[in-house]
Scaffold this motif. Structure first.
Motif, PDB file in Angstrom:
ATOM      1  N   ILE A  42       0.829  -1.206   0.000  1.00  0.00           N
ATOM      2  CA  ILE A  42       0.000   0.000   0.000  1.00  0.00           C
ATOM      3  C   ILE A  42       0.865   1.258   0.000  1.00  0.00           C
ATOM      4  N   LEU A  43       1.948   1.243   0.797  1.00  0.00           N
ATOM      5  CA  LEU A  43       2.843   2.408   0.860  1.00  0.00           C
ATOM      6  C   LEU A  43       3.556   2.629  -0.470  1.00  0.00           C
ATOM      7  N   VAL A  44       3.970   1.525  -1.102  1.00  0.00           N
ATOM      8  CA  VAL A  44       4.594   1.653  -2.426  1.00  0.00           C
ATOM      9  C   VAL A  44       3.601   2.248  -3.420  1.00  0.00           C
ATOM     10  N   ASN A  45       2.377   1.744  -3.388  1.00  0.00           N
ATOM     11  CA  ASN A  45       1.333   2.240  -4.280  1.00  0.00           C
ATOM     12  C   ASN A  45       1.077   3.736  -4.062  1.00  0.00           C
ATOM     13  N   SER A  46       0.942   4.128  -2.791  1.00  0.00           N
ATOM     14  CA  SER A  46       0.681   5.534  -2.480  1.00  0.00           C
ATOM     15  C   SER A  46       1.873   6.411  -2.845  1.00  0.00           C
ATOM     16  N   GLY A  47       3.078   5.902  -2.568  1.00  0.00           N
ATOM     17  CA  GLY A  47       4.290   6.679  -2.886  1.00  0.00           C
ATOM     18  C   GLY A  47       4.421   6.974  -4.370  1.00  0.00           C
ATOM     19  N   LEU A  48       4.155   5.966  -5.179  1.00  0.00           N
ATOM     20  CA  LEU A  48       4.245   6.173  -6.630  1.00  0.00           C
ATOM     21  C   LEU A  48       3.153   7.130  -7.120  1.00  0.00           C
ATOM     22  N   ASN A  49       1.953   6.997  -6.544  1.00  0.00           N
ATOM     23  CA  ASN A  49       0.883   7.933  -6.906  1.00  0.00           C
ATOM     24  C   ASN A  49       1.240   9.364  -6.534  1.00  0.00           C
ATOM     25  N   LEU A  50       1.927   9.536  -5.408  1.00  0.00           N
ATOM     26  CA  LEU A  50       2.317  10.877  -4.960  1.00  0.00           C
ATOM     27  C   LEU A  50       3.476  11.449  -5.776  1.00  0.00           C
ATOM     28  N   LEU A  51       4.331  10.585  -6.280  1.00  0.00           N
ATOM     29  CA  LEU A  51       5.469  11.053  -7.066  1.00  0.00           C
ATOM     30  C   LEU A  51       5.028  11.605  -8.416  1.00  0.00           C
ATOM     31  N   GLY A  52       3.901  11.099  -8.920  1.00  0.00           N
ATOM     32  CA  GLY A  52       3.405  11.501 -10.238  1.00  0.00           C
ATOM     33  C   GLY A  52       3.211  12.996 -10.401  1.00  0.00           C
ATOM     34  N   PRO A  53       2.451  13.696  -9.525  1.00  0.00           N
ATOM     35  CA  PRO A  53       2.247  15.147  -9.689  1.00  0.00           C
ATOM     36  C   PRO A  53       3.538  15.950  -9.679  1.00  0.00           C
ATOM     37  N   GLY A  71      12.467  15.494 -23.606  1.00  0.00           N
ATOM     38  CA  GLY A  71      12.322  15.286 -22.162  1.00  0.00           C
ATOM     39  C   GLY A  71      10.895  14.935 -21.784  1.00  0.00           C
ATOM     40  N   VAL A  72       9.920  15.547 -22.498  1.00  0.00           N
ATOM     41  CA  VAL A  72       8.513  15.226 -22.238  1.00  0.00           C
ATOM     42  C   VAL A  72       8.245  13.750 -22.504  1.00  0.00           C
ATOM     43  N   LEU A  73       8.805  13.234 -23.620  1.00  0.00           N
ATOM     44  CA  LEU A  73       8.616  11.816 -23.959  1.00  0.00           C
ATOM     45  C   LEU A  73       9.264  10.899 -22.930  1.00  0.00           C
ATOM     46  N   VAL A  74      10.462  11.283 -22.463  1.00  0.00           N
ATOM     47  CA  VAL A  74      11.183  10.468 -21.469  1.00  0.00           C
ATOM     48  C   VAL A  74      10.379  10.377 -20.175  1.00  0.00           C
ATOM     49  N   PHE A  75       9.902  11.529 -19.701  1.00  0.00           N
ATOM     50  CA  PHE A  75       9.152  11.524 -18.440  1.00  0.00           C
ATOM     51  C   PHE A  75       7.773  10.889 -18.602  1.00  0.00           C
ATOM     52  N   SER A  76       7.230  10.970 -19.790  1.00  0.00           N
ATOM     53  CA  SER A  76       5.959  10.273 -20.058  1.00  0.00           C
ATOM     54  C   SER A  76       6.140   8.766 -19.927  1.00  0.00           C
ATOM     55  N   SER A  81       5.492   3.749 -16.729  1.00  0.00           N
ATOM     56  CA  SER A  81       6.052   2.619 -15.975  1.00  0.00           C
ATOM     57  C   SER A  81       5.581   2.652 -14.521  1.00  0.00           C
ATOM     58  N   MET A  82       5.596   3.868 -13.958  1.00  0.00           N
ATOM     59  CA  MET A  82       5.148   4.003 -12.565  1.00  0.00           C
ATOM     60  C   MET A  82       3.696   3.569 -12.402  1.00  0.00           C
ATOM     61  N   TYR A  83       2.836   3.998 -13.317  1.00  0.00           N
ATOM     62  CA  TYR A  83       1.419   3.696 -13.174  1.00  0.00           C
ATOM     63  C   TYR A  83       1.113   2.225 -13.457  1.00  0.00           C
ATOM     64  N   LEU A  84       1.964   1.546 -14.229  1.00  0.00           N
ATOM     65  CA  LEU A  84       1.828   0.102 -14.391  1.00  0.00           C
ATOM     66  C   LEU A  84       2.142  -0.625 -13.086  1.00  0.00           C
ATOM     67  N   ILE A  85       3.201  -0.106 -12.409  1.00  0.00           N
ATOM     68  CA  ILE A  85       3.543  -0.682 -11.096  1.00  0.00           C
ATOM     69  C   ILE A  85       2.414  -0.412 -10.101  1.00  0.00           C
ATOM     70  N   VAL A  86       1.801   0.773 -10.173  1.00  0.00           N
ATOM     71  CA  VAL A  86       0.652   1.109  -9.322  1.00  0.00           C
ATOM     72  C   VAL A  86      -0.490   0.114  -9.548  1.00  0.00           C
ATOM     73  N   LEU A  87      -0.728  -0.239 -10.820  1.00  0.00           N
ATOM     74  CA  LEU A  87      -1.771  -1.219 -11.146  1.00  0.00           C
ATOM     75  C   LEU A  87      -1.484  -2.564 -10.492  1.00  0.00           C
ATOM     76  N   LEU A  88      -0.207  -3.002 -10.570  1.00  0.00           N
ATOM     77  CA  LEU A  88       0.184  -4.284  -9.983  1.00  0.00           C
ATOM     78  C   LEU A  88       0.025  -4.272  -8.463  1.00  0.00           C
ATOM     79  N   THR A  89       0.485  -3.185  -7.829  1.00  0.00           N
ATOM     80  CA  THR A  89       0.394  -3.108  -6.360  1.00  0.00           C
ATOM     81  C   THR A  89      -1.065  -3.014  -5.902  1.00  0.00           C
ATOM     82  N   SER A  90      -1.912  -2.374  -6.712  1.00  0.00           N
ATOM     83  CA  SER A  90      -3.344  -2.307  -6.367  1.00  0.00           C
ATOM     84  C   SER A  90      -3.955  -3.707  -6.334  1.00  0.00           C
ATOM     85  N   TYR A  91      -3.568  -4.535  -7.310  1.00  0.00           N
ATOM     86  CA  TYR A  91      -4.065  -5.917  -7.354  1.00  0.00           C
ATOM     87  C   TYR A  91      -3.549  -6.708  -6.147  1.00  0.00           C
ATOM     88  N   LEU A  92      -2.255  -6.541  -5.829  1.00  0.00           N
ATOM     89  CA  LEU A  92      -1.656  -7.289  -4.720  1.00  0.00           C
ATOM     90  C   LEU A  92      -2.293  -6.917  -3.394  1.00  0.00           C
TER      91      LEU A  92
END
Length: 586
Positions: A42-53, A71-76, A81-92
């Motif tokens: 849960i903390l990993v999921n929340s941390g990644l969500n918070l890093l996004g903004p 640079g826009v493409l790189v950060f996109s 990648s971050m939001y894919l990890i968020v999806l995985l952690t949400s399932y877990l």
């Protein structure tokens, strides 16, 4: 001892939410590992969500404003990648907490059911079965829903709020304090409203239990309802219970939804403050557009979880109200405790009452200073008018209750020194209305008898014949494999008594108590039972409670029970005379 759960709930000081939660966590102490793993996810999921903004704001100020689109493409790509990890952690986290919730439900229901098995008959006399069923099914399910669904969102929301609050203060202290001011008002509002909310949900859960009790009572007595054509009476009773549940459900529903509009109002107010103050800072050159975008996102990340917490907090209060009802049962202890074993002298009566007094909880005394003894191998009869105390005296013999004063001795020892298994082996009790389980006749007559638990059908058939019970068994078309529905509703009361009789005789008790055991049995079957009773081991003591005089004619001794006193009746004729006099007097 008072075992009335509703009365206890009214008399007992309500535990605080923190205290209730601590007791609940003690029950699931073995779930620490999956809970810890879920917390990390849960903390990993929340941390990644918070890093996004923050990354979005940085991208706007560094690459969008300067039109460096690489640079826009790189950060996109990084954000994807971050939001894919968020999806995985949400399932877990959902999987982990769902498993914890189901195991909690399993553990709670086992704990409640095991506790109910330990409680005395007095507990079940003071509480309706429907309410107990509601606690086992409905209240535990409220806890399961909270742990498997709401708790994940609850922790995630708190983690996201905490992280967003930190980001708000780190990026700009003054703007952060301005954004968090409405949250302080929300905190005070929640603290004030929560006890009221929990109370409303507790009342609703109580009304659900009351309605369950009414439904069960109506179904259990449906034959009587039809026979007396009193559907209107039970319809009225159910309508009252249903209306009460409707009122409490409406009140609980309104209470549970009070947070959402209040939280939404202050969330919108906070965003308005951030937008106004942020634009002012940008005009002064103290802030950037990218930071303002990030700031608004963090403000949303702080207050959106608060809006979720509005409904989650209601769910939490429902779960805690359910837990309070559950913990009332788990905190109870039987008053039929086992005391230290004492030595007994030889040649004692098999059963003896010494200065025994008894009163049901909250009632007047039923038995007054009772003294008598029963010798091994003899047959005793308890006679007297209805309400005189015969069944109560028999219940004390079997230790369904303890005397309020005095002592009951079994084989010269205080009956309280015997373990339940040893006592039930020594004392057989056939009740006026025997309880049967759904299954077969075989399963019912072996209930609570480990000596023959592993017997095959053939072995048990031989045993029944050897005990002289074959003729009784032949009454059933399917013999041992005759099917019995729940509580034997497909059998006459007489047939249920026959099964209870076979069950008791197979235990070879030292004392066999028959409480109106032949009242609903035809004459032929009654003669069979009398024949079998004559074939019991010579050391078996029979105690017969009966209104029909022919069932006590051959008793060695007759006791007259009336107005809470037990006296020797003398001869059979004297007992008949006293019984008739007692009836006319009553």
């Amino acid at each position: 001892m008072n075992y009335n759960l509703n009365k206890l709930a009214d008399d007992k000081k309500k535990p605080s939410t923190i205290a209730s939660l601590k007791r609940l966590l003690q029950l699931i102490a073995n779930e620490r590992r999956p809970l810890l793993l879920a917390l990390i996810v849960i903390l990993v999921n929340s941390g990644l969500n918070l890093l996004g903004p923050y990354l979005i704001g940085h991208t706007i100020d560094t690459y969008v404003v300067t039109k460096r689109y690489h640079g826009v493409l790189v950060f996109s790509a990084i954000l994807l990648s971050m939001y894919l990890i968020v999806l995985l952690t949400s399932y877990l986290q959902t999987k982990l907490m769902g498993s914890v919730g189901q195991r909690l439900l399993f553990t709670l229901r086992n704990a409640i059911f095991n506790k109910l098995q330990q409680l005395p008959v007095a507990f079940f006399n003071q509480n309706k079965a429907g309410d107990l069923i509601s606690r086992v099914n409905n209240d535990t399910d409220k806890l399961n829903q909270f742990f498997s669904q709401a708790l994940t969102q609850f922790i995630s929301s708190i983690a996201t709020m905490t992280g967003a609050g930190i980001f708000l203060l780190v990026i700009h202290v003054e703007l952060g304090l301005a954004a968090l001011c409405p949250a302080a008002i929300i905190l005070v509002f929640t603290k004030i409203i929560s006890p009221w909310l929990k109370k409303k949900n507790a009342v609703n859960l109580k009304s659900v239990g009351g309605m369950s009790a009414e439904i069960q009572e109506s179904l259990d007595n449906f034959k009587v309802i039809v026979a007396f054509n009193r559907r209107d009476y039970f319809r009225k009773r159910f309508d009252e219970a249903n209306r009460a549940n409707y009122r409490t459900a409406i009140q609980a529903g309104l209470a549970n939804n009070i947070f959402l509009p209040v939280y939404s109002l202050f969330s919108s107010l906070a965003q308005l403050v951030v937008l106004t103050f942020g634009i002012y800072l940008i005009s002064k050159g103290q802030f950037t557009v990218g930071l303002l975008v990030s700031y608004l996102a963090y403000c949303v990340s702080f207050y959106n979880p608060l809006r979720q917490l509005a409904s989650l907090w209601s769910s939490f209060q429902v779960a805690m109200a359910g837990w309070d009802r559950i913990s009332q049962i788990l905190s109870l202890e039987t008053n039929l405790t086992i005391i230290q074993k004492e030595t007994s002298t030889m040649n004692n009566p098999v059963l003896e009452f010494k200065h025994v007094h008894f009163a049901y909880p909250g009632g007047k005394e039923i038995l007054h200073d009772i003294n008598f003894s029963l010798e091994s191998g003899k047959t005793y009869a308890l006679v007297g008018p209805t309400g005189g105390g015969k069944t109560t005296a028999a219940s004390l013999m079997a230790r369904l209750y303890d005397p309020t004063a005095g002592t009951v001795l079994l084989n010269g020892r205080d009956i309280r020194t015997f373990e339940a298994a040893e006592r039930s082996q020594k004392i057989g009790f056939i009740l006026q209305e025997p309880f049967l389980f759904s299954g077969t006749v075989k399963e019912n007559i072996l209930y609570g008898n480990p000596a023959y638990q592993d017997y095959s059908g053939e072995q048990l058939q031989e045993l029944v014949q050897a005990k002289g019970l074959g003729e009784l068994l032949s009454i059933f078309d399917g013999g041992l494999e005759t099917q019995v529905s729940s509580n034997g509703d497909d059998l006459s009361l007489g047939l249920k008594q026959v099964i209870a009789f076979i069950r008791a005789v197979l235990r070879n008790p030292d004392v066999l108590i028959l409480d109106e055991a032949t009242a609903n049995i035809d004459t032929v079957t009654e003669q069979l039972l009398e024949k079998i009773l004559q074939q019991l081991p010579q050391e078996t003591t029979l105690v017969i409670i009966a209104h029909r005089l022919n069932t006590i004619e051959n008793a060695d001794e007759i006791f007259f029970v009336n107005l809470g006193e037990v006296t020797r009746a003398g001869s059979f004729n004297e007992a008949v005379e006293r019984l008739m006099h007692g009836k006319s007097a009553s």
